[in-house]
Design an enzyme around this catalytic site. Structure first.
Site, PDB file in Angstrom:
ATOM      1  N   ASP A  97      -4.314  -8.159 -15.548  1.00 32.19           N
ATOM      2  CA  ASP A  97      -4.938  -9.428 -15.163  1.00 32.19           C
ATOM      3  C   ASP A  97      -5.194 -10.314 -16.381  1.00 32.19           C
ATOM      4  O   ASP A  97      -5.042 -11.529 -16.307  1.00 32.19           O
ATOM      5  CB  ASP A  97      -6.247  -9.173 -14.401  1.00 32.19           C
TER       6      ASP A  97
ATOM      7  N   GLU B 277     -10.904  -8.621 -18.127  1.00 31.75           N
ATOM      8  CA  GLU B 277      -9.620  -9.123 -17.605  1.00 31.75           C
ATOM      9  C   GLU B 277      -9.645 -10.624 -17.359  1.00 31.75           C
ATOM     10  O   GLU B 277      -8.654 -11.209 -16.943  1.00 31.75           O
ATOM     11  CB  GLU B 277      -9.163  -8.344 -16.365  1.00 31.75           C
TER      12      GLU B 277
ATOM     13  N   ARG C  14     -14.039   2.421 -10.639  1.00 37.26           N
ATOM     14  CA  ARG C  14     -14.126   0.959 -10.607  1.00 37.26           C
ATOM     15  C   ARG C  14     -14.611   0.558  -9.221  1.00 37.26           C
ATOM     16  O   ARG C  14     -14.085   1.057  -8.217  1.00 37.26           O
ATOM     17  CB  ARG C  14     -12.757   0.342 -10.873  1.00 37.26           C
TER      18      ARG C  14
ATOM     19  N   ARG D 171      -9.212   3.411  -9.040  1.00 39.46           N
ATOM     20  CA  ARG D 171      -9.229   2.162  -8.267  1.00 39.46           C
ATOM     21  C   ARG D 171      -9.755   2.472  -6.867  1.00 39.46           C
ATOM     22  O   ARG D 171      -8.970   2.818  -5.977  1.00 39.46           O
ATOM     23  CB  ARG D 171      -7.824   1.578  -8.174  1.00 39.46           C
TER      24      ARG D 171
ATOM     25  N   HIS E 293       0.822  -1.213   0.000  1.00 40.30           N
ATOM     26  CA  HIS E 293       0.000   0.000   0.000  1.00 40.30           C
ATOM     27  C   HIS E 293       0.851   1.255   0.000  1.00 40.30           C
ATOM     28  O   HIS E 293       0.547   2.232  -0.675  1.00 40.30           O
ATOM     29  CB  HIS E 293      -0.932   0.003   1.202  1.00 40.30           C
TER      30      HIS E 293
ATOM     31  N   CYS F  37      -6.641  -0.023 -19.872  1.00 38.46           N
ATOM     32  CA  CYS F  37      -6.189   0.658 -18.654  1.00 38.46           C
ATOM     33  C   CYS F  37      -5.113  -0.112 -17.898  1.00 38.46           C
ATOM     34  O   CYS F  37      -4.722   0.280 -16.808  1.00 38.46           O
ATOM     35  CB  CYS F  37      -7.370   0.965 -17.737  1.00 38.46           C
TER      36      CYS F  37
ATOM     37  N   ARG G 245       1.041 -12.551 -11.811  1.00 38.10           N
ATOM     38  CA  ARG G 245       1.688 -11.253 -12.087  1.00 38.10           C
ATOM     39  C   ARG G 245       2.587 -10.792 -10.952  1.00 38.10           C
ATOM     40  O   ARG G 245       3.420  -9.906 -11.132  1.00 38.10           O
ATOM     41  CB  ARG G 245       0.625 -10.190 -12.400  1.00 38.10           C
TER      42      ARG G 245
HETATM   43  C1  PEP Z   1      -5.549  -4.697 -14.775  1.00 34.83           C
HETATM   44  O1  PEP Z   1      -5.769  -5.796 -14.281  1.00 34.83           O
HETATM   45  O2  PEP Z   1      -4.974  -4.528 -15.862  1.00 34.83           O
HETATM   46  C2  PEP Z   1      -5.966  -3.474 -14.063  1.00 34.83           C
HETATM   47  C3  PEP Z   1      -5.888  -2.291 -14.646  1.00 34.83           C
HETATM   48  O3  PEP Z   1      -6.401  -3.590 -12.800  1.00 34.83           O
HETATM   49  P1  PEP Z   1      -5.442  -3.845 -11.530  1.00 34.83           P
HETATM   50  O4  PEP Z   1      -4.034  -3.622 -11.995  1.00 34.83           O
HETATM   51  O5  PEP Z   1      -5.899  -2.877 -10.519  1.00 34.83           O
HETATM   52  O6  PEP Z   1      -5.733  -5.259 -11.205  1.00 34.83           O
HETATM   53 MG    MG Z   2      -7.149  -6.063 -12.636  1.00 34.39          MG
END
Ligand code: PEP
Ligand code: MG
Length: 756
Positions: free
Chosen positions: A634, A610, A511, A475, A368, A681, A644
């Protein structure tokens, strides 16, 4: 104590007297070795100090040939002294010369001594020197003597670490090991080059009083502090505040366990009986534990070391009354903050303008505090193993948040090279700033929509600074992560309203909560799952626990009076999930109407694409939603079945693999055919070569980290998108064979003079 004239307490007291007498560092060292030799009834006492060039130099001796002082050196892999330094363990021998590691230094004249006792001089679990006594007669050193000798070595540790001996080092040796330059590579978190001086987030307690006259009084102080410590842990566990301290319940459980551990407490008491103050006893015992645990390879045990270090540190603060963390407002200029771990709220308390960088020993890119550091634009590196033990308050340090490099106490030429890097970067930033009010329009007049990703209020000034057209991904879970407790409906509403107000007329796409997986809210119970990334997370939680999602939707509707509201749902795997969430939203809108309250002018509800299952249901999906945003982070993880967050596999597959690009192309095609907007995104959108591929596939809308907007805008303005599309289509339609289009796109960029 057998063999010694006086007990350790008397020796410590005499050492204290020597330390307070006006004398040069060398004179002081010379007196100390005489005192120790007398006390231990030894013919020889010598001090070796570890040097920056990885050798040990004789700094003082009683009994050996004085001419050898500052002349005799040992390699770390040489002799008994080298062995002690390497292993950071004491060594007692009654017949030293028959030990396989014994190495004879003729200039010292030590061949006549049979027995040998050496102990490491320790700092943060590493040997920074060695203290030795030798006896002519073969003798056995008792456990108590070895213990007392180790305690004595603490006095020397303070002298070396305090820099007092620096001027004595032989010219050309680079000084003592505590002042050596160190280069490390850690995890890059937030880019930017930071040059400055170390500020420890939790400053080490400098123990001024090592020696105590009244052990009973010290025992009382220890017990009282332990009592307070236990009470404060209980208090932390009973009341919120966990997220502020960046601590989780299990860490506190471990603290509590140690704070009641009898073995630990007994060791502290024994150390006090040797004549140490309570705080010196804590330091001494912790030093031993560190040596043992640092050499463990078991990650669980090493983790416990950190917990114990933290606990000892708390106890030291309790005993000395020192402030536990640096008062945030006392930050010096050019501060590079170094922390083992830290909560996001703590970072927000520091004066942003004085912070040149942040180094985390434990936190990684998804912690965080890392998210907040990125939002604040503070150059940051994480997972910097061992950094706390390597630096002292005020040391010169440089970090590069793009490469993960850390330079501790750098040489002037290294410093000059990084300063140049920082200047180049500032120049580039200047060029990007000049693009702020220019449109993102290509050479062949194709207009591209560039928005930014955000997750905190502190992100929003970046809208003006970068010229982003809006927030393409907000987010919301990040707002929740930095909050001390679950934000209630009204608090959420106020936050969302502030965001919409700051964005002014620019669109914000909210989101809904994407928690679960690695995103844990400290005040909600963590659920143990075998595969959290594939588990109960995001919209799955929202649908199963409707109160959470309903509250959020209601707060968003209430916050957006008479304006447009854009909401998107994370981790949608089937159309039915989307429909269920839409049902909830419609019921909330219906409720507003019943209450005769104004809601948003229009509500746009979209999905994040995703999860790969949606790729095979695109017709129905595009018919149902108002817009689609592709979360490539994702989508990549699920398409290639590669975690990831797992460094071993995260970079194994390239986002420019033809299979991934073909999947994206199918989404771009549906968007063209249905007229429904699609944007990207994930991180991919902000990386220039990948952005080229996306433009070539037909995407025209992106949302990215603010720092990537300049480079991508520069790229768009320099490219002929028609030509690029022909190029990318050509590659994907001919049977391209290979794992990535990266080399081809890099060549395209070079051939068309694209700079970014
Ligand atoms: C993604 O998964 O590409 C995304 C933008 O969301 P996060 O990175 O918050 O999982
Ligand atoms: Mg994501």
């Amino acid at each position: 104590m057998r063999g010694s004239l006086v007990g350790p307490r008397v020796l410590l007291r005499r050492l204290r007297e020597v330390m307070s007498e006006p004398a040069s560092a060398q004179e002081r060292l010379d007196r100390i070795v005489v005192l120790i030799a007398n006390n231990m009834v030894a013919e020889v006492c010598s001090v070796y100090v570890a040097r920056a060039d990885n050798t040990l130099e004789l700094y003082a001796t009683e009994g050996l040939n004085r001419e050898a002082v500052h002349l005799t050196t040992m390699r770390m892999d040489e002799g008994l002294v080298g062995l002690i330094a390497r292993e950071a363990q004491p060594l007692a021998l009654s017949d030293a010369q028959s030990h396989p590691s014994f190495s004879y230094k003729p200039e010292t004249g030590e061949e006549i001594y049979a027995s040998f006792l050496g102990v490491p001089i320790l700092r943060a679990g590493n040997a920074i020197g060695v203290l030795v006594v030798q006896n002519r007669a073969a003798r056995i050193y008792s456990e108590e003597e070895i213990e007392a000798f180790q305690t004595t070595a603490m006095v020397l540790a303070e002298m070396i670490a305090g820099g007092e001996l620096e001027a004595l080092a032989r010219p050309g040796s680079g000084g003592t090991v505590v002042k050596r330059t160190v280069a490390l590579v850690a995890q890059p978190i937030a880019e930017g080059v930071g040059l400055g001086h170390v500020v420890l987030h939790e400053p080490r307690v400098v123990i001024k009083n090592l020696v105590a006259d009244d052990p009973e009084a010290e025992l009382k102080r220890l017990n009282a502090s332990l009592e307070l410590l236990r009470a404060s842990i209980d208090d932390l566990m009973d009341h919120g505040g966990l997220s502020h301290a960046g601590e989780h319940r299990d860490v506190l459980e471990t603290f509590r366990m140690f704070a009641q551990d009898r073995g630990w407490i007994r060791k502290l008491q024994e150390a006090i009986h040797t004549g140490l103050t309570a705080e010196a006893a804590v330091e001494r015992v912790q030093s031993d534990i560190r040596v043992r645990l640092l050499r463990q390879t078991d990650p669980y045990l090493r983790e416990r070391l950190h917990d114990l270090d933290d606990l000892a540190n708390r106890l030291l603060h309790q005993l000395t009354g020192a402030a536990f963390t640096l008062a945030a407002e006392n930050l010096p200029e050019n501060a590079i903050l170094v922390a083992r771990a830290m909560g996001p709220a703590a970072l927000l308390e520091y004066q942003r303008l004085r912070l040149r960088g942040l180094v985390l020993e434990e936190g990684g890119a998804t912690s965080h505090v890392a998210i907040v550091a990125r939002a604040l634009g503070i150059p940051t590196v994480g997972k910097a193993e061992g950094i706390i033990g390597l630096v002292e308050q005020g040391d010169a340090i440089i970090i590069d948040g793009a490469s993960g490099e850390i330079q501790i106490r750098p040489s002037p030429d290294v410093e000059a090279a990084y300063a140049e890097r920082a200047r180049m970067r500032a120049k580039r930033q200047e060029q990007y700033r000049a693009l702020r009010d220019k449109q993102a329009i290509s050479k062949d007049k194709v207009s591209v929509d560039i928005q930014m990703n955000a997750g905190l209020l502190v992100d929003l000034p970046n809208l003006d600074e970068t010229g982003a057209a809006g927030v393409g991904l907000f987010r919301t879970e990040i707002l929740f992560m930095v909050a001390p407790s679950l934000p209630r409906a009204q608090a959420q509403e106020a936050l969302y309203r502030t965001i919409i107000d700051i964005a002014d007329r620019r669109p914000v796409t909210f989101r809904t909560l994407d928690i679960g997986g690695d995103k844990v809210l400290p005040y909600l119970r963590k659920i143990d799952e075998e595969n959290p990334a594939l588990g109960w997370r995001a919209v799955r939680i929202g649908l199963d626990r409707p109160a959470l999602l309903r509250t959020q939707l209601r707060a968003l509707l209430n916050a957006t009076r008479d304006r447009d509201l854009r909401i998107m749902l994370p981790m949608i795997s089937t159309l039915e999930e989307f429909e269920a969430a839409r049902g909830m939203l419609n019921r909330e809108r219906e409720r507003l109407r019943r209450l005769n309250q104004n809601g948003p002018r229009q509500v746009h509800l979209g999905v994040m694409l995703e999860v790969p299952s949606l790729l095979f249901d695109l017709d129905r999906l595009f018919a149902a939603v108002d817009f689609v945003s592709i979360g490539t982070n994702d989508l990549m993880q699920f398409m290639f079945a590669a975690d990831r967050e797992n460094a071993r596999v995260a970079t194994r597959f390239d986002t420019l693999h033809p299979s991934f690009l073909r999947a994206l192309a199918s989404v771009a095609r549906l968007s063209r055919e249905t007229g429904k907007p699609v944007s990207i995104c994930g991180e991919m959108a902000g990386r220039p070569i990948e952005a080229l591929a996306l433009l070539g596939l037909g995407f025209r809308s992106f949302s990215m980290s603010p720092s990537n907007i300049g480079p991508v805008k520069a790229l768009v303005r320099g490219v002929d998108i028609g030509k690029l599309e022909t190029f990318v289509r050509g590659k994907l339609e001919t049977a391209f064979d290979g794992p990535t289009l990266r080399a081809d796109l890099t060549e395209f960029a070079a051939a068309h003079d694209l700079s970014f």
